[in-house]
Design an enzyme around this catalytic site. Structure first.
Site, PDB file in Angstrom:
ATOM      1  N   VAL A   1       0.838  -1.205   0.000  1.00 16.56           N
ATOM      2  CA  VAL A   1       0.000   0.000   0.000  1.00 16.56           C
ATOM      3  C   VAL A   1       0.872   1.253   0.000  1.00 16.56           C
ATOM      4  O   VAL A   1       0.377   2.362   0.142  1.00 16.56           O
ATOM      5  CB  VAL A   1      -0.939  -0.002   1.235  1.00 16.56           C
ATOM      6  CG1 VAL A   1      -1.894  -1.197   1.202  1.00 16.56           C
ATOM      7  CG2 VAL A   1      -0.149   0.010   2.558  1.00 16.56           C
TER       8      VAL A   1
ATOM      9  N   HIS B   1      -4.359  -4.342  -2.398  1.00 12.67           N
ATOM     10  CA  HIS B   1      -4.792  -4.076  -1.025  1.00 12.67           C
ATOM     11  C   HIS B   1      -4.984  -2.595  -0.743  1.00 12.67           C
ATOM     12  O   HIS B   1      -4.924  -2.169   0.411  1.00 12.67           O
ATOM     13  CB  HIS B   1      -3.801  -4.717  -0.033  1.00 12.67           C
ATOM     14  CG  HIS B   1      -3.844  -6.223  -0.051  1.00 12.67           C
ATOM     15  ND1 HIS B   1      -2.829  -7.019   0.424  1.00 12.67           N
ATOM     16  CD2 HIS B   1      -4.813  -7.074  -0.489  1.00 12.67           C
ATOM     17  CE1 HIS B   1      -3.163  -8.304   0.271  1.00 12.67           C
ATOM     18  NE2 HIS B   1      -4.352  -8.358  -0.289  1.00 12.67           N
TER      19      HIS B   1
ATOM     20  N   CYS C   1     -14.361   8.131   3.481  1.00 19.37           N
ATOM     21  CA  CYS C   1     -15.335   8.403   4.535  1.00 19.37           C
ATOM     22  C   CYS C   1     -16.259   7.202   4.710  1.00 19.37           C
ATOM     23  O   CYS C   1     -16.822   6.701   3.735  1.00 19.37           O
ATOM     24  CB  CYS C   1     -16.152   9.640   4.173  1.00 19.37           C
ATOM     25  SG  CYS C   1     -17.427   9.992   5.397  1.00 19.37           S
TER      26      CYS C   1
HETATM   27  C1  BJW Z   1      12.276 -10.243   1.245  1.00 20.06           C
HETATM   28  C2  BJW Z   1      13.157  -9.255   1.682  1.00 20.06           C
HETATM   29  C3  BJW Z   1      14.069  -8.737   0.743  1.00 20.06           C
HETATM   30  C4  BJW Z   1      11.879  -9.789   3.332  1.00 20.06           C
HETATM   31  N1  BJW Z   1      14.079  -9.208  -0.504  1.00 20.06           N
HETATM   32  N2  BJW Z   1      12.326 -10.698   0.011  1.00 20.06           N
HETATM   33  C5  BJW Z   1      -8.281 -18.718   1.396  1.00 20.06           C
HETATM   34  C6  BJW Z   1      -7.540 -19.551   2.182  1.00 20.06           C
HETATM   35  C7  BJW Z   1      -7.219 -19.172   3.488  1.00 20.06           C
HETATM   36  C8  BJW Z   1      -7.649 -17.975   4.024  1.00 20.06           C
HETATM   37  C9  BJW Z   1      -8.402 -17.127   3.248  1.00 20.06           C
HETATM   38  C10 BJW Z   1      -8.714 -17.510   1.952  1.00 20.06           C
HETATM   39  N3  BJW Z   1      -9.426 -16.508   1.406  1.00 20.06           N
HETATM   40  C11 BJW Z   1      -9.566 -15.528   2.329  1.00 20.06           C
HETATM   41  C12 BJW Z   1      -8.966 -15.882   3.458  1.00 20.06           C
HETATM   42  C13 BJW Z   1      -8.914 -15.029   4.691  1.00 20.06           C
HETATM   43  C14 BJW Z   1      -7.876 -13.952   4.668  1.00 20.06           C
HETATM   44  C15 BJW Z   1      -6.513 -14.624   4.605  1.00 20.06           C
HETATM   45  O1  BJW Z   1      -5.878 -14.713   3.591  1.00 20.06           O
HETATM   46  N4  BJW Z   1      -6.050 -15.123   5.751  1.00 20.06           N
HETATM   47  C16 BJW Z   1      -4.764 -15.828   5.824  1.00 20.06           C
HETATM   48  C17 BJW Z   1      -3.757 -14.962   6.558  1.00 20.06           C
HETATM   49  C18 BJW Z   1      -4.994 -17.136   6.486  1.00 20.06           C
HETATM   50  N5  BJW Z   1      -8.050 -13.043   3.537  1.00 20.06           N
HETATM   51  C19 BJW Z   1      -8.842 -11.970   3.606  1.00 20.06           C
HETATM   52  O2  BJW Z   1      -9.481 -11.717   4.608  1.00 20.06           O
HETATM   53  C20 BJW Z   1      -8.949 -11.107   2.361  1.00 20.06           C
HETATM   54  N6  BJW Z   1     -10.320 -10.852   2.063  1.00 20.06           N
HETATM   55  C21 BJW Z   1     -11.148 -11.790   1.588  1.00 20.06           C
HETATM   56  O3  BJW Z   1     -10.782 -12.888   1.302  1.00 20.06           O
HETATM   57  O4  BJW Z   1     -12.436 -11.369   1.450  1.00 20.06           O
HETATM   58  C22 BJW Z   1     -13.414 -12.317   1.067  1.00 20.06           C
HETATM   59  C23 BJW Z   1     -14.728 -11.567   0.963  1.00 20.06           C
HETATM   60  C24 BJW Z   1     -15.431 -11.627  -0.221  1.00 20.06           C
HETATM   61  C25 BJW Z   1     -16.633 -10.944  -0.310  1.00 20.06           C
HETATM   62  C26 BJW Z   1     -17.115 -10.211   0.767  1.00 20.06           C
HETATM   63  C27 BJW Z   1     -16.403 -10.148   1.945  1.00 20.06           C
HETATM   64  C28 BJW Z   1     -15.187 -10.826   2.044  1.00 20.06           C
HETATM   65  C29 BJW Z   1      -8.321  -9.723   2.599  1.00 20.06           C
HETATM   66  C30 BJW Z   1      -6.872  -9.783   2.882  1.00 20.06           C
HETATM   67  C31 BJW Z   1      -6.368  -8.376   3.214  1.00 20.06           C
HETATM   68  C32 BJW Z   1      -4.909  -8.361   3.634  1.00 20.06           C
HETATM   69  N7  BJW Z   1      -4.582  -7.099   4.180  1.00 20.06           N
HETATM   70  C33 BJW Z   1      -3.230  -6.811   4.605  1.00 20.06           C
HETATM   71  C34 BJW Z   1      -3.216  -5.409   5.229  1.00 20.06           C
HETATM   72  C35 BJW Z   1      -3.338  -4.363   4.111  1.00 20.06           C
HETATM   73  C36 BJW Z   1      -3.369  -2.965   4.625  1.00 20.06           C
HETATM   74  C37 BJW Z   1      -2.106  -2.555   5.324  1.00 20.06           C
HETATM   75  O5  BJW Z   1      -1.000  -2.598   4.748  1.00 20.06           O
HETATM   76  O6  BJW Z   1      -2.248  -2.190   6.480  1.00 20.06           O
HETATM   77  O7  BJW Z   1      -2.325  -6.887   3.493  1.00 20.06           O
HETATM   78  S1  BJW Z   1      -2.549  -8.054   5.726  1.00 20.06           S
HETATM   79  C38 BJW Z   1      -0.902  -7.989   5.076  1.00 20.06           C
HETATM   80  O8  BJW Z   1      -0.548  -9.250   4.436  1.00 20.06           O
HETATM   81  C39 BJW Z   1      -0.948  -6.951   3.945  1.00 20.06           C
HETATM   82  C40 BJW Z   1      -0.062  -7.577   2.905  1.00 20.06           C
HETATM   83  O9  BJW Z   1      -0.318  -7.021   1.633  1.00 20.06           O
HETATM   84  C41 BJW Z   1      -0.412  -9.048   3.030  1.00 20.06           C
HETATM   85  C42 BJW Z   1       0.636  -9.959   2.458  1.00 20.06           C
HETATM   86  O10 BJW Z   1       1.850  -9.867   3.135  1.00 20.06           O
HETATM   87  P1  BJW Z   1       3.235  -9.949   2.345  1.00 20.06           P
HETATM   88  O11 BJW Z   1       3.333  -8.808   1.423  1.00 20.06           O
HETATM   89  O12 BJW Z   1       3.396 -11.279   1.769  1.00 20.06           O
HETATM   90  O13 BJW Z   1       4.282  -9.653   3.514  1.00 20.06           O
HETATM   91  P2  BJW Z   1       4.937 -10.697   4.575  1.00 20.06           P
HETATM   92  O14 BJW Z   1       5.474  -9.910   5.682  1.00 20.06           O
HETATM   93  O15 BJW Z   1       3.980 -11.777   4.916  1.00 20.06           O
HETATM   94  O16 BJW Z   1       6.112 -11.375   3.769  1.00 20.06           O
HETATM   95  C43 BJW Z   1       7.263 -10.640   3.381  1.00 20.06           C
HETATM   96  C44 BJW Z   1       8.163 -11.565   2.574  1.00 20.06           C
HETATM   97  O17 BJW Z   1       9.271 -10.815   2.110  1.00 20.06           O
HETATM   98  C45 BJW Z   1       8.732 -12.747   3.366  1.00 20.06           C
HETATM   99  O18 BJW Z   1       8.553 -13.928   2.603  1.00 20.06           O
HETATM  100  C46 BJW Z   1      10.226 -12.412   3.500  1.00 20.06           C
HETATM  101  O19 BJW Z   1      11.044 -13.567   3.506  1.00 20.06           O
HETATM  102  C47 BJW Z   1      10.461 -11.569   2.271  1.00 20.06           C
HETATM  103  N8  BJW Z   1      11.563 -10.607   2.355  1.00 20.06           N
HETATM  104  N9  BJW Z   1      12.957  -9.024   3.036  1.00 20.06           N
HETATM  105  C48 BJW Z   1      13.236 -10.216  -0.815  1.00 20.06           C
HETATM  106  N10 BJW Z   1      15.000  -7.776   1.103  1.00 20.06           N
END
Ligand code: BJW
Length: 249
Positions: A98, A114, A122
């Site tokens: 984001v 995201h 709002c």
């Molecule tokens: C490096 C490095 C370097 C470090 N070089 N690499 C199916 C299966 C299971 C669960 C679900 C499913 N479908 C839905 C779900 C539920 C849920 C979910 O996924 N839960 C799981 C956690 C279990 N999903 C949701 O709730 C989603 N919504 C949804 O499904 O709605 C359905 C619906 C339909 C209709 C009506 C109503 C509902 C929404 C998910 C929203 C996620 N939001 C966040 C916050 C965003 C806002 C904010 O920033 O504050 O998004 S959570 C957070 O995780 C953020 C990220 O974008 C997201 C992913 O994280 P990311 O980017 O992968 O970061 P990290 O920290 O996890 O990993 C970093 C990586 O970098 C690591 O691997 C390191 O090794 C690496 N690294 N340094 C290269 N230098």
């Protein structure tokens, strides 16, 4: 399989990024050591319920993150991706981030799955505000109706913006190479993107400092920091293209 060769002959390469691409800009990732969730529970901050319970607490966290991002700069990884797009090699970036750093590095087609920390919306009248700096008052209020503003990001349990999801699926389905950079691949539906690309016939190349949930389906896994691996890759691709040009009659 040589990744530079793969990229140099790709016709539709797409990049899928997560928090790891911005780690070298000093922006904390979510999971793992030093990650944002180490200090804050996601259910306390990144859910609509948390916001309903304590909007000021949630906004204090987002204001702090806005300040970190505001003072950060894109790193060589972001610039390398923008350069690949300028060279006509990358069609677009699908990001879970984001922070807006891809755009600041010059990437033009960026699909934000995201939302953006630089927008507020709002909860009462739906007005959207573009922010060019961190919010001052916490929680901020709508100038039009006095309602509460919320960060225009996607929290757990919320659907992804329909248009962004449609654009991401379209890009991934048409890709011949999907470059996955710095994501743990555990958050859905975003984590379906590499699978969608793979099923459509793309080669999946992953760059991460450690194996992730995507690694089992990756054709190539490059272990390393995005800000180091990506610029190296761009140089190798350029070398391939120069050689190819020199050989063309
Ligand atoms: C490096 C490095 C370097 C470090 N070089 N690499 C199916 C299966 C299971 C669960 C679900 C499913 N479908 C839905 C779900 C539920 C849920 C979910 O996924 N839960 C799981 C956690 C279990 N999903 C949701 O709730 C989603 N919504 C949804 O499904 O709605 C359905 C619906 C339909 C209709 C009506 C109503 C509902 C929404 C998910 C929203 C996620 N939001 C966040 C916050 C965003 C806002 C904010 O920033 O504050 O998004 S959570 C957070 O995780 C953020 C990220 O974008 C997201 C992913 O994280 P990311 O980017 O992968 O970061 P990290 O920290 O996890 O990993 C970093 C990586 O970098 C690591 O691997 C390191 O090794 C690496 N690294 N340094 C290269 N230098």
């Amino acid at each position: 399989m040589n990744v530079a060769d793969l990229l140099a002959s790709s016709r539709h390469c797409v990049v899928f990024t997560g928090a790891g691409i911005s780690a070298e800009s000093g922006i904390p990732t979510f999971r793992g050591p030093g990650g944002l969730w180490e200090r804050h529970k996601p259910e306390e901050l990144a859910t609509p319920e948390a916001f309903a319970r304590d909007p000021a607490l949630v906004w204090r966290w987002y204001k702090w993150r806005q300040e970190v991002i505001y003072n950060a700069r894109p790193n060589p990884g972001h610039y390398a991706i923008a350069e690949l797009e300028a060279m006509g090699m990358v069609r677009g970036v699908i990001t879970q981030n984001v922070d807006g750093l891809h755009q600041r590095a010059g990437s033009r087609l960026v699909v934000e799955l995201h939302g953006s920390i630089w927008r507020a919306r709002c909860v009462k009248c739906g007005s959207v505000y573009i922010l060019d700096k961190p919010v001052e008052e916490v929680p901020p209020l709508c100038r039009k109706c006095g309602g509460l503003l919320r960060p225009d990001v996607v929290w757990f349990g919320e659907p992804l913006p329909q248009e962004a999801w449609r654009a991401a699926v379209e890009l991934a389905s048409a890709s011949d190479v999907l470059l996955v950079v710095g994501t743990s691949g555990v958050v859905y539906p975003a984590a379906y993107i590499p699978r969608i690309a793979k099923e459509a016939g793309a080669r999946v190349v992953e760059i991460n400092v450690e194996p992730s949930a995507i690694t089992p389906i990756a054709d190539v896994f490059i272990q390393g920091r995005a800000g180091e691996v990506l610029p190296r890759l761009v140089e190798e691709v350029k070398r391939r293209l120069r050689t190819r040009q020199a050989l063309t009659p």
